[in-house]
Write an enzyme that holds these catalytic residues in place. Structure first.
Site, PDB file in Angstrom:
ATOM      1  N   GLY A 177       1.010  -1.152   0.014  1.00  0.00           N
ATOM      2  CA  GLY A 177       0.067  -0.119   0.143  1.00  0.00           C
ATOM      3  C   GLY A 177       0.692   1.101  -0.012  1.00  0.00           C
ATOM      4  N   GLU A 195      -1.334   6.401   1.741  1.00  0.00           N
ATOM      5  CA  GLU A 195      -1.141   7.354   2.734  1.00  0.00           C
ATOM      6  C   GLU A 195       0.102   7.581   3.103  1.00  0.00           C
ATOM      7  OE1 GLU A 195      -4.414   7.673   4.038  1.00  0.00           O
ATOM      8  OE2 GLU A 195      -5.288   6.205   2.902  1.00  0.00           O
TER       9      GLU A 195
END
Ligand code: MOS
Length: 739
Positions: free
Chosen positions: A701, A704
């Protein structure tokens, strides 16, 4: 030979649609006969509506309806489906009573034949109030903090050892408080919903990062079956978290459409996007560090307080990074909330981590100067062997590799340690670094794959693409798994009726949806294999599954070159071959490992010593995020996150008028964000990292972590340039002018 598509810097498959205007965003889905709705927002911060001069407005040209709490349909507002929303409590019941809970709360809705008529009438509407002063400043002596309800991964209190005692008794200590302003997401595309009823079925063309949640939320609000609602959102013009929740305007559009019996279009103004669509909560944090003279941490205390509304508790992982980031036997973290008369905050890119790490990484930088140890060396001396909070190994952790790669690309070796020691002409130059980290989440997701007789493949999932390039990267995953060129894949997202996925947030879309697509493709291949080996006319008749291999869209016996193509098998089957796939993380593996991405961010600033202007000159980030599906998109994600971090460090701040809670800078002229002229050279690098535990794709990921760490790197660079430590973001000219 199959060419691997994962890892290729493929350009966006939807790029042409976006630049030619064919990509349709929520407000573009105009419906025949639609009416236009405009929200009237409360102009007091707390109190009660005492009067609404409805009659005059109802007579105005084009006005079809004026909807207020007096005539609005009473809505069911059934409880949330468990776990579907980031806040606990009683959500805002819009137009259901005369109470005003915060400035800007919708108090009326005008529906008219044109937008002009609706706006005119909304502006003319007179509403009177019995107003009381709201509490909107967490620093106000009347503000009290509460212990949030424990939920999910956010723990109000965590401790190992005795951190306070360890800090008090340490040879070198640091104890400081840090503050971060309230921020609003401010994506380019405003929130918008077009609602249309057909009998008891509702279609919502609506900006959403979480379509199945919007469907479930509106079903709960109206007390209707989920399957009677469809949410459609093929494109998003940026969101950063503001579209994770379904806000009151979606309810208002649906309510108005039912009341007037026509489709209704409702688009929020930029100003209204500062009222009811969430914000990054203002935070106050204290970090206390104790260390030996050679820089080994002996105690860490991190206490953080965020703001929330009176009617809901919004929680984020403000202090969570401190639990696992560095090795230390004594760590205590504490998270509290202050309830204010405001709308409920919401996740904003890097929620929790981005704010928390500003405090921790500023404190680590301060400690490095106290100790006279290079900031990177200080991190190295406190690099843990495992996640000491969870007592588990990391599935992978490349923080030191990130520092090494980033330092080399940035030219950290040229930095002279002393503050104010580097100059370019009359400008003070500063170089700062900070750690970035974010959990490698993975949520259960589903996808569907359809192999068509023309040799193309359709892939579907109820996901969103707010800009990272989900259309493209998912196409790559399907192409890779099926051994087909990406041109043969059509990935569709943005419909709640497609297979369910988690929110498009938390940096988990590739891990979750990508894994589901991979699973669906593997299932489709299994179906194709079964067909090919069961068919006595097929060259692969009766070949054992283990003998088969896929490449270039063909199924062959291992070692042979001919085989049979998908196209032939599907044509022979006489119908498309459809396969569903779902994926979730193996709970045993999840239990065994601590899974996080890590990174190192470097910033260079130039400060004018006479007028205090701060310019960021360069940012270099190095990240360990597992496998990189598309380096072009990944770099773009990272540079976007760095720009968000520049805003956080130097510009972004929503200012509330303490008298009535009004956001005084609720427009793009006064809510400052980096523009092209502010943006320097930005550079993102990825360390080679193989994580076999996170998921079959090996991805951790990226969305963020791209923002996390940037603000403290800049703040640390400002200190290095000026010798002034600014512990409050955004950093202003006047903060460094006192130097
Ligand atoms: Mo992100 S704040 O999870 O959209």
């Amino acid at each position: 030979m199959t060419v691997s598509t994962i890892g290729n810097p493929m350009t966006r498959v939807d790029g042409r649609a976006k630049v030619t205007g064919r990509a349709r965003y929520a407000a573009d889905f105009n419906q025949p006969g639609q009416l236009y709705a405009v929200i009237v927002s409360a102009t007091v911060g707390l109190g009660r509506i005492t009067g609404i001069q409805a009659a005059e407005v109802e007579r105005m040209p084009g006005v079809v309806a004026l909807i207020t709490h007096r005539n609005a349909e009473k809505l069911a507002y059934l409880p949330h489906k468990a776990g579907i929303d980031p806040a606990t409590g009683e959500r805002l019941h819009v137009l259901q009573d005369d109470t005003v809970r915060f400035y800007g709360q919708p108090v009326a809705l005008v529906v008219a034949d044109t937008l002009d008529h609706a706006e005119r009438a909304a502006t003319a509407l007179r509403v009177t109030y019995e107003a009381r002063p709201p509490l909107v400043d967490p620093m106000d002596p009347k503000a009290e903090s509460i212990v949030p309800d424990t939920r999910g991964r956010v723990s109000p209190d965590r401790a190992r050892g005795d951190a306070d005692k360890a800090v008090a008794g340490a040879p070198v200590t640091l104890d400081a408080t840090y503050e971060m302003a309230r921020e609003n997401h401010n994506p380019m595309e405003p929130h918008a919903t077009i609602a249309a009823w057909s009998g008891d079925r509702l279609t919502l063309w609506s900006k959403s990062q979480y379509l199945v949640n919007e469907q479930a939320e509106i079903a709960a609000v109206f007390g209707m079956p989920v399957e009677n609602i469809e949410v459609i959102c093929p494109f998003i013009g940026g969101a950063f978290g503001t579209s994770l929740r379904t806000w009151p305007h979606v309810t208002l559009a649906a309510l108005a459409a039912r009341q007037v019996g026509k489709p209704v279009k409702l688009v929020l103004t930029r100003k209204q996007m500062f009222f009811t669509t969430g914000h990054r909560p203002r935070t106050l944090q204290r970090v206390a560090l104790g260390a030996t003279n050679d820089g080994k941490l002996t105690g860490v205390v991190h206490e953080g307080t965020g703001e929330t509304s009176r009617y809901e508790q919004f929680m984020e992982a403000l202090t969570a990074v401190t639990d696992y980031l560095y090795s230390c036997p004594n760590v205590r973290t504490q998270y509290r909330l202050t309830e204010l008369d405001t709308g409920t905050p919401n996740h904003m890119r890097g929620p929790g981590e981005a704010s928390g790490i500003f405090a921790l990484e500023s404190a680590m930088d301060e400690l490095s100067y106290k100790l006279g140890i290079d900031p990177i060396e200080l991190r190295r001396r406190n690099e843990p062997e495992k996640d000491e909070a969870e007592n588990k190994p990391f599935s992978s952790r490349s923080l030191m590799q990130c520092y090494a790669l980033g330092a080399e690309r940035f030219g950290w070796a040229r930095r002279t340690p002393e503050p104010r020691s580097m100059r370019d002409g009359r400008l003070l130059i500063g170089m700062g670094a900070a750690t970035a980290t974010y959990p490698a989440f993975h949520a259960p997701a589903n996808a569907r794959v359809r192999l068509l007789a023309d040799g193309t493949v359709e892939v579907e999932a109820a996901a969103s693409d707010m800009g990272p390039g989900t259309y493209t990267s998912m196409t790559q995953v399907a192409a890779e798994t099926l051994g087909l060129p990406p041109e043969r894949i059509r990935f569709r997202l943005g419909r709640s009726s497609y297979p369910q996925t988690p929110s498009h947030g938390g940096s988990w879309t590739m891990a979750s949806v990508g894994s589901a697509i991979q699973a669906a493709c593997i299932e489709a291949q299994a179906q194709v294999s079964r067909l090919a080996t069961a068919d006595s006319a097929s060259p692969l008749y009766n070949v054992a599954a283990g003998e088969l291999e896929w490449s270039d869209g063909r199924l062959r016996r291992r070692g042979e070159t001919t085989g049979i193509s998908y196209r032939e098998i599907v044509a022979k089957a006489g119908a498309p071959i459809e396969a569903d796939g779902s994926a979730q993380r193996d709970p045993e593996v999840a239990e065994r490992y601590s899974m996080h991405s890590f990174g190192a961010v470097f910033a260079e600033v130039a400060v004018d010593p006479d007028v205090g202007t701060i310019r960021v000159r360069r940012i270099v980030g190095a990240y360990g995020i597992g496998r990189v599906v598309n380096p072009l998109l990944a770099r773009s994600q990272c540079t976007g996150g760095m720009i968000g971090g520049m805003g956080m460090a130097l510009m972004e701040r929503t200012v509330l008028d303490s008298r009535d809670g009004r956001p005084v800078n609720a427009h793009m002229a006064d809510y400052l964000m980096p523009v092209n002229l502010d943006i320097p050279e930005l550079d993102a690098h990825f360390v080679d990292e193989v994580d076999p535990h996170v998921n079959a794709l090996g991805v951790k990921g990226l969305g963020e972590i791209a923002l996390v760490g940037t603000a403290p790197a800049i703040a640390n660079a400002v200190f290095h340039a000026t010798g002034t430590r600014v512990r409050s973001l955004p950093i202003h000219i006047e903060d460094v002018l006192t130097a």
